[in-house]
Design an enzyme around this catalytic site. Structure first.
Site, PDB file in Angstrom:
ATOM      1  N   GLU A   1       0.842  -1.217   0.000  1.00 43.05           N
ATOM      2  CA  GLU A   1       0.000   0.000   0.000  1.00 43.05           C
ATOM      3  C   GLU A   1       0.872   1.260   0.000  1.00 43.05           C
ATOM      4  O   GLU A   1       0.837   2.089   0.917  1.00 43.05           O
ATOM      5  CB  GLU A   1      -0.937  -0.022   1.205  1.00 43.05           C
ATOM      6  CG  GLU A   1      -1.885  -1.210   1.152  1.00 43.05           C
ATOM      7  CD  GLU A   1      -2.958  -1.169   2.220  1.00 43.05           C
ATOM      8  OE1 GLU A   1      -2.733  -0.624   3.309  1.00 43.05           O
ATOM      9  OE2 GLU A   1      -4.054  -1.714   1.955  1.00 43.05           O
TER      10      GLU A   1
ATOM     11  N   GLU B   1      -5.137  -8.611  -1.190  1.00 39.78           N
ATOM     12  CA  GLU B   1      -5.848  -8.503   0.095  1.00 39.78           C
ATOM     13  C   GLU B   1      -7.338  -8.302  -0.163  1.00 39.78           C
ATOM     14  O   GLU B   1      -7.700  -7.417  -0.942  1.00 39.78           O
ATOM     15  CB  GLU B   1      -5.347  -7.318   0.937  1.00 39.78           C
ATOM     16  CG  GLU B   1      -3.964  -7.496   1.492  1.00 39.78           C
ATOM     17  CD  GLU B   1      -3.541  -6.331   2.353  1.00 39.78           C
ATOM     18  OE1 GLU B   1      -4.403  -5.631   2.913  1.00 39.78           O
ATOM     19  OE2 GLU B   1      -2.315  -6.101   2.453  1.00 39.78           O
TER      20      GLU B   1
END
Ligand code: BGP
Length: 497
Positions: free
Chosen positions: A192, A387
């Site tokens: 991220e 994810e």
């Protein structure tokens, strides 16, 4: 009509991260990471990352002075994968995993980040993990940096704000790439990468107190620049050492809907989407998008970039785009009076058409298809969902055979709907999706709340929010369900009447 299923070779699996899963935080020569100082705030609204930034130096000093306190620092024990890795990988193999996403803890390999030589005992732990995965023919998908920079880099060098950290990172990259060459086909550089803007300490090791008289936004983007250069250098090194390996960026896919058809709300949604796309744009196209450079200029940010930096970034863009997707959110130009709710490291406006988890994250499988189409249309490169999942409060029960288990029908329902959306994106929308790793395949410590009780796994870990428990593993109802999804390559849910 022939039976529907996912493409041959689709990589089904699950994901974890060392700082939330591994434990063994001070064993095997591992050094302190920023995650080992992450205190649980069970009594506070932990969605407010900004608040956590305000007292960091004091919090770190408090954490370092309590090395034996695992109750308030749950990431130190995680799910104790460090001592359970053989059992855990056997469970993943029993489900038929094709791929397992995990991260290599930087401070297990370079305990202080600036060490001249790597910690051999730390490398030996991952040697054993790779050997177990190889035994079961499970593809490793390795995140190089997942919210766990060495604490010493943060304290001594200001971590990613310092250009020197690029060199420290490349020492780490060269060590693990040389060690595991040929064993890793999929590498992710930074988890991220966009999250630096939302939690600069967790992602970039930036301690706000140390930048009191500086422009904080400029500090964050200078640090982000160093990560972009480091990511390109890592891509260069991996391609040179192992031409078959692929390097991906990893984006928090925050998907925003305009709260109304009012043009101002539609524009707000477009601007919000660009506020994270600007990072994947930079890594996929190998250059800063004009609108990010415009932000630097309009905000008076002076980001030091050399010609060499920009050359490296342009020459070594990523090969695929991986991302996390949990929920979607609404945005409005004027959100006064609108109900808000939580999302992944952010807050958003409540969507009246969606249900939300106990933590407020709004469940939206169609949003996953929208995200896949958006990303594929934007980049025309293979995608990888690394994810996806929902945290649930759960408790162990005895089933009809007297076995301890969990009836996590909520997980099954969430995954079924999201898998159907994935299939439609592939089959109807022409999206190239390499694989899917659920978050998290085994219960672990939540990033935003530091809770074990926010449970994502197909496997239950007996540990509570205060670190009490046997750490025994128990298969949930979703364990056999996911095993069947993998065995039938999705057919068992795609052809349901
Ligand atoms: C993502 C992180 C993961 C994980 C996930 C779930 O942002 O990459 O590490 O934490 O969010 O969020 P949480 O753990 O806060 O429930």
């Amino acid at each position: 009509m022939s039976e529907k299923h996912f493409p041959e070779g689709f990589l089904w699996g699950g994901a974890t991260a060392a700082n939330q899963f591994e434990g063994g935080w001070d064993e095997g020569g591992k050094g302190w990471s920023v995650a080992d100082c992450a205190r649980s705030h069970l009594d506070e609204d932990v969605q407010d990352y900004q608040k956590q930034n305000e007292t960091l130096l004091k919090d770190i000093e408090e954490a370092v002075s309590h090395p034996d306190d695992l109750k308030h620092y749950p990431k130190r024990h995680g799910s104790d994968f460090y001592h359970h890795y053989k059992e855990d990988i056997a469970l993943l193999a029993e489900m038929g995993f094709k791929v397992f996403r995990f991260s290599i803890a930087w401070s297990r390999i370079y305990p202080n980040g600036d060490d001249a030589k790597p910690n051999e005992e730390g490398l030996r732990f991952y040697d054993a993990v790779f050997a177990e995965l190889k035994k079961y023919h499970i593809e490793p998908l390795v995140t190089i940096s997942h919210y766990e920079p060495p604490l010493n880099l943060a304290m001594k060098y200001n971590c990613w704000y310092s250009r020197q950290t690029i060199d420290f990172f490349m020492n780490f990259v060269k060590t693990i790439v040389d060690r595991y060459i040929g064993q890793v086909k999929y590498w992710l550089t930074f988890n991220e990468v966009d999250s630096m803007i939302r939690h600069p300490y967790t992602t970039g090791g930036l301690i706000r107190d140390k930048f009191k008289d500086q422009n904080w936004e400029e500090v964050i983007f200078q640090s982000m620049h160093h990560q972009f250069v480091a990511s390109a250098l890592a891509t260069k090194y991996i391609h040179e050492k192992d031409p078959k390996a692929m390097v991906g960026c990893m984006l928090t896919k925050l998907t925003y809907y305009p709260y109304s058809c009012r043009p101002e709300d539609v524009l707000e949604a477009q601007q919000r989407m660009r506020s994270t796309y600007c990072y994947s744009d930079t890594q996929v196209f190998g250059e800063y998008p004009s609108y990010l450079l415009a932000r630097f200029k309009n905000h008076g940010l002076h980001i030091l970039m050399t010609e060499e930096d920009l050359k490296i970034m342009k020459a070594y863009p990523v090969d695929f785009i991986s991302f996390s997707y949990y929920s979607s959110s609404c945005v409005a130009k004027n959100d006064t009076g609108l109900q808000t709710t939580a999302g992944n490291t952010m807050t958003a406006i409540r969507n009246p058409y969606l249900s939300a988890s106990e933590w407020g994250w709004q469940t939206d499988p169609i949003g996953l298809r929208i995200s896949l189409v958006d990303l594929y249309d934007r980049y025309r490169k293979p995608l990888f969902i690394v994810e996806n999942g929902v945290g649930e409060k759960e408790e162990l029960i005895k089933d009809e055979h007297g076995n301890m288990t969990v009836n996590d029908q909520g997980h099954i329902d969430y995954y079924r709907d999201h898998f159907k959306a994935m299939y439609d994106a592939i089959h109807e929308d022409g999206v190239e999706l390499l694989g899917y790793t659920s978050w998290a395949c085994i219960d672990l410590v939540s990033e935003s709340t530091k809770q074990m009780s926010k449970r994502y796994g197909f496997v239950y870990v007996d540990c509570d929010d205060n670190g009490n428990g046997t750490f025994r593993r128990y298969k949930k109802k979703s364990f056999d369900w996911y095993k069947n999804v993998i065995a039938t390559n999705g057919a068992c849910i795609l052809n349901e009447k």
